[in-house]
Enzyme design. Structure first.
Site, PDB file in Angstrom:
ATOM      1  N   LYS A 105      -2.509 -13.990  -0.476  1.00 15.57           N
ATOM      2  CA  LYS A 105      -3.282 -12.850   0.023  1.00 15.57           C
ATOM      3  C   LYS A 105      -4.745 -13.259   0.054  1.00 15.57           C
ATOM      4  O   LYS A 105      -5.161 -14.158  -0.687  1.00 15.57           O
ATOM      5  CB  LYS A 105      -3.111 -11.651  -0.917  1.00 15.57           C
ATOM      6  CG  LYS A 105      -3.313 -10.325  -0.236  1.00 15.57           C
ATOM      7  CD  LYS A 105      -2.060  -9.890   0.498  1.00 15.57           C
ATOM      8  CE  LYS A 105      -2.194  -8.563   1.191  1.00 15.57           C
ATOM      9  NZ  LYS A 105      -0.922  -8.071   1.709  1.00 15.57           N
ATOM     10  N   GLY A 215       2.281  11.085   5.143  1.00  9.55           N
ATOM     11  CA  GLY A 215       1.557  10.046   5.896  1.00  9.55           C
ATOM     12  C   GLY A 215       2.146   9.948   7.292  1.00  9.55           C
ATOM     13  O   GLY A 215       3.344   9.674   7.448  1.00  9.55           O
ATOM     14  N   GLY A 217       0.833   7.929   9.829  1.00 10.44           N
ATOM     15  CA  GLY A 217       0.107   6.827  10.474  1.00 10.44           C
ATOM     16  C   GLY A 217       1.091   5.895  11.147  1.00 10.44           C
ATOM     17  O   GLY A 217       2.160   6.326  11.608  1.00 10.44           O
ATOM     18  N   GLY A 220       4.551   5.846   8.910  1.00  6.85           N
ATOM     19  CA  GLY A 220       5.161   7.168   8.749  1.00  6.85           C
ATOM     20  C   GLY A 220       5.546   7.834  10.059  1.00  6.85           C
ATOM     21  O   GLY A 220       6.636   8.402  10.178  1.00  6.85           O
TER      22      GLY A 220
END
Ligand code: NAD
Length: 404
Positions: A105, A215, A217, A220
């Site tokens: 990451k 959610g 977005g 979702g």
């Protein structure tokens, strides 16, 4: 001198698995430390001519199973312990899905909302310059994360080509389709969760399964549409401004249209306005947290009446809340599995780039369905065999794959 783990969350999670005798003490010690932590200072020339130094990180948690894989986030709260925790989760997720990757990451500590587009492009290119030695299609393959987009991936790919003199699209995933990205990447996370739910509720009529989704977005809203189309009864959805509820089921396409017209979800005409907390406490069969981490805590876990939770968001159920939910008999399909569709299709993108192939959206979804359903069943069997939660079983499978 004994080295202290960078990631406290990883240490806690691994400690829990060790106490359950699911992993050895040596496995805990090996995995609580990332393989490599690289930090850089990026010299950004601001549009007003001033110079600003930005802290940037790349952490490779594990490269044992293949190149590290994981996103780059642009956010003012990025710090090494958070990046280490996210890299650890990537190692586990890629191992659980049996992808030929490790975990990594990265991040840059700044708030992109306060910077111009040309400054953001500069940050993307500076990031690639700072870390190009440790990145590469067969070393470490970044992707988008919070506040990083296909366009930013395109700039990074271009900068890598300038540095190395070879244009290798497989250096990064999450590119736009026009720039070598994969069909189906935009819907992959929701699609992965949807395929798991099809397996989980295979013996029930979709019409008999009521669903509440927190959610609306990328993840979702796409999941809501897929479930609605399949006949599941989606009774409530929310965004950060509130929720709408209709006991008889919402018309998700109409909700979507209402929202994209700039209206509040809570003002949807064919639903009752409820609060975000009320949505979490609805008496439904399935609750889908698809917004932020820490949505269900010890404060509200006892209010949850759903029998199944699928963690589309990363870490929406805290460790304390998980214990409460467990005591209430709530089944949790963990994030490691539930939102792994994204990294799986990232792998498909990388594979297509390396082998100069182009798959259709149907091919992508078919392959995704097979891999995600297999991983779900494997996790379920391991949970039954060891009499543990799905989350612990998923960790055990992933850790054994990393260490063996
Ligand atoms: P997004 O920004 O597109 O959507 C987030 C949604 O949550 C928005 O509708 C926002 O209004 C809503 N929201 C924020 N706070 C809320 C609150 N308190 N109550 C109700 N709704 C609230 O993000 P996304 O890409 O859909 O990701 C959602 C989650 O899924 C994140 O946790 C993310 O880490 C995780 N995830 C996403 C992907 C992906 O590919 N998109 C992959 C893996 C994990």
């Amino acid at each position: 001198m004994k080295s202290e783990p960078l990631c406290i969350d990883c240490e806690k999670r691994l400690g829990h698995l060790e106490s359950q005798e699911l992993i050895s003490h040596e496995a805990k010690q090996l995995l609580e430390h990332p393989e490599r932590v690289i930090q850089a200072e990026l010299p950004l020339s601001r549009d007003d001519g001033t110079l600003e130094m930005l802290k940037a990180f790349r952490i490779q948690h594990s490269t044992k199973r293949g190149p590290a894989k994981g996103g780059i986030r642009f956010h003012q709260e990025v710090d090494p312990s958070e990046v280490a925790a996210l890299a650890f989760v990537m190692s586990l997720k890629t191992a659980l899905l049996d992808l030929p990757y490790g975990g990594g990451k990265g991040g840059v500590q700044f708030n992109p909302k306060e910077y111009s587009k040309t400054e953001i492009e500069q940050v993307a290119r500076l990031y690639m310059r700072a870390f190009s030695d440790v990145l590469g299609p067969h070393k470490d393959v970044p992707a988008p994360d919070v506040n990083t987009t296909p366009e930013i991936m395109g700039w990074m790919r271009d900068e890598y080509a300038k540095i190395t003199g070879a244009d290798e699209p497989a250096i990064i995933t999450g590119k736009s389709v026009a720039e070598g990205g994969s069909e189906g990447r935009g819907t992959a996370t929701a699609m992965g969760a949807y395929f798991i739910l099809k397996e989980r509720f295979a013996d029930q009529e979709p019409e008999s399964v009521s669903v509440a989704i927190q959610g609306f977005g990328n993840a979702g809203s796409i999941l809501a549409k897929l479930l609605h189309k399949d006949g599941f009864m989606v009774v409530a959805v929310s965004d950060s401004r509130g929720a709408t509820y209709n006991k008889a089921g919402l018309d998700i396409d109409a909700v979507s249209k209402h929202k994209s017209g700039g209206n509040k979800i809570s003002e949807f005409t064919d639903g009752e306005s409820i609060s975000n907390q009320e949505l979490l406490a609805l008496d439904v069969d399935l609750l889908v947290p698809a917004a932020l981490g820490d949505a269900i805590t010890t404060q509200n876990a006892t209010d949850v009446k759903a029998s199944v939770i699928i963690e589309v968001a990363n870490g929406p159920v805290t460790t304390g809340a998980e214990q409460v939910l467990d005591d209430q008999g709530v089944e949790i399909i963990p994030d490691l599995l539930a939102n792994a569709g994204g990294v799986t299709v990232s792998y498909f993108e990388w594979f297509q780039n390396v082998h100069e192939e182009k798959w259709t959206e149907d091919e992508v979804n078919q392959k995704l369905q097979g891999m995600i359903a297999d991983s779900y069943h494997l996790t379920k069997q391991a949970a039954q065999k060891h009499k543990v939660r799905l989350r612990d079983a998923a960790y055990k499978i992933a850790i054994e794959r990393i260490l063996n």
